[in-house]
Structure formats: C-alpha cells, structure tokens
Design a protein around this motif. Sequence first.
Motif, mmCIF file in Angstrom:
data_model
loop_
_atom_site.group_PDB
_atom_site.id
_atom_site.type_symbol
_atom_site.label_atom_id
_atom_site.label_comp_id
_atom_site.label_asym_id
_atom_site.label_seq_id
_atom_site.Cartn_x
_atom_site.Cartn_y
_atom_site.Cartn_z
ATOM 1 N N SER A 89 8.058 -2.396 9.970
ATOM 2 C CA SER A 89 9.506 -2.320 10.154
ATOM 3 C C SER A 89 10.102 -3.525 10.883
ATOM 4 O O SER A 89 11.306 -3.615 11.014
ATOM 5 N N ASP B 18 3.721 -2.675 1.865
ATOM 6 C CA ASP B 18 3.868 -2.063 0.539
ATOM 7 C C ASP B 18 2.856 -2.624 -0.460
ATOM 8 O O ASP B 18 2.267 -1.877 -1.243
ATOM 9 N N ALA C 211 7.381 -5.472 5.982
ATOM 10 C CA ALA C 211 7.388 -4.206 5.246
ATOM 11 C C ALA C 211 6.882 -4.413 3.821
ATOM 12 O O ALA C 211 6.139 -3.580 3.283
ATOM 13 N N ALA C 212 7.259 -5.526 3.211
ATOM 14 C CA ALA C 212 6.803 -5.824 1.847
ATOM 15 C C ALA C 212 5.291 -6.009 1.807
ATOM 16 O O ALA C 212 4.631 -5.560 0.851
ATOM 17 N N SER D 216 10.388 -6.581 9.896
ATOM 18 C CA SER D 216 11.174 -7.433 9.005
ATOM 19 C C SER D 216 10.954 -6.986 7.563
ATOM 20 O O SER D 216 9.952 -6.329 7.264
ATOM 21 N N PRO D 217 11.859 -7.351 6.677
ATOM 22 C CA PRO D 217 11.634 -7.030 5.256
ATOM 23 C C PRO D 217 10.325 -7.627 4.725
ATOM 24 O O PRO D 217 9.651 -7.013 3.902
ATOM 25 N N ASP D 218 9.970 -8.817 5.201
ATOM 26 C CA ASP D 218 8.733 -9.446 4.739
ATOM 27 C C ASP D 218 7.498 -8.657 5.189
ATOM 28 O O ASP D 218 6.559 -8.465 4.404
#
Length: 180
Positions: free
Chosen positions: A87, A97, A93-94, A89-91
């Motif tokens: 959580s 995933d 979190a990616a 940063s978007p990076d």
Amino acid sequence: MSPAVKVYGWAVSPFVARALLCLDEAGVDYELVPMSREAGDHRKPDFLGRNPFGQVPVLEDGDLTLFESRAIARHVLRKHKPELLGSGSPDSAAMVDVWLEVEAHQHHPAAAAIFVQCIVSPLLGGAPDQAVVDENVAKMRKVLEVYEARLSASTYLAGDDISLADLSHFPIMRYFMQTE
C-alpha cells in the motif's frame, strides 16, 4: 462473546490455512468453525448458501460473506494490515499483484499437483501417478528458477518488505516440503 469474524472449513486445507495465516498476521480475532469434509458439510444447503461452489474457506466478517482464499486474504489485509498489499505506492502494490498472480497461475498448480499425488492420494488409499509428479516437478523447477532470479535481486518477492505475495505461498509449500 464470539468474534465477529468466522472462518468455515478445516484447518488442514491449504486454502483455509491461507485465510487463517492472514487473519493471524493481521492480529484479527476470529473463530474457526470446524467442518467435516468426510461428512460432506461443504455440500449441505446451509453451507452452499455461503459458497455455492461448496469449497472452503468461507469468511463471515459482520454482514459480509466471502469465499475464495485469495479474495479473503486480500480483504483481511486491506482492512487490517494494508502494508502487506504494497500500500506504500501504486508501484509496490503492482509488484505484490504480479507475484500473487505468479503464485496463483504458475506456482500453485504445479505444487498442488505434486501435493495431491504424493500426500492426498496415499491418504485416500491410492498410489501416486508418477507421470503427473514428474511433469509437475519439471514445471516447479522452471518456476523456482524464476523465483531464484527474483530473490537474488530483492529480499522478498515484491520488494524489500514481506507481503501477501510471500505469505500466499506458505500453505501449499508447507505440504510440498513434506514430499520426496
């Protein structure tokens, strides 16, 4: 007073174990509602009302009912310990995933096939199908080569901090490590 969170299933299941691991990691008070696979509890109407596919685990969190262990894991961590989902940063979190997808689509199918052949089949009175074992050992070797390369460049799969990407491997690997 019983906890607001209930998990239906049998703890020996790697799928139930994934949900319980995340609940424990997040410090959530929960109740494991024991069920019997042998008695067919997962095929009874009251359970099918919770999961129409008749599979464990099922999580009840207040008014929310969820099934599918990876969805349960994400829900628990989003709610109670989002840092394990990258959580920051978007990076990040990616990256969590990506490695969750690798676990689900590359790692788990091969490891689970070996587990079923080497542990489950004998428990049910059958013999392992060596051709299935050999095929999936070859797949696992390729997957583990990718993991080795990744882990030579980072501390954990998704980066420098432990995440659900790492935790999600534990339940099936617990059994895989008991095979020859």
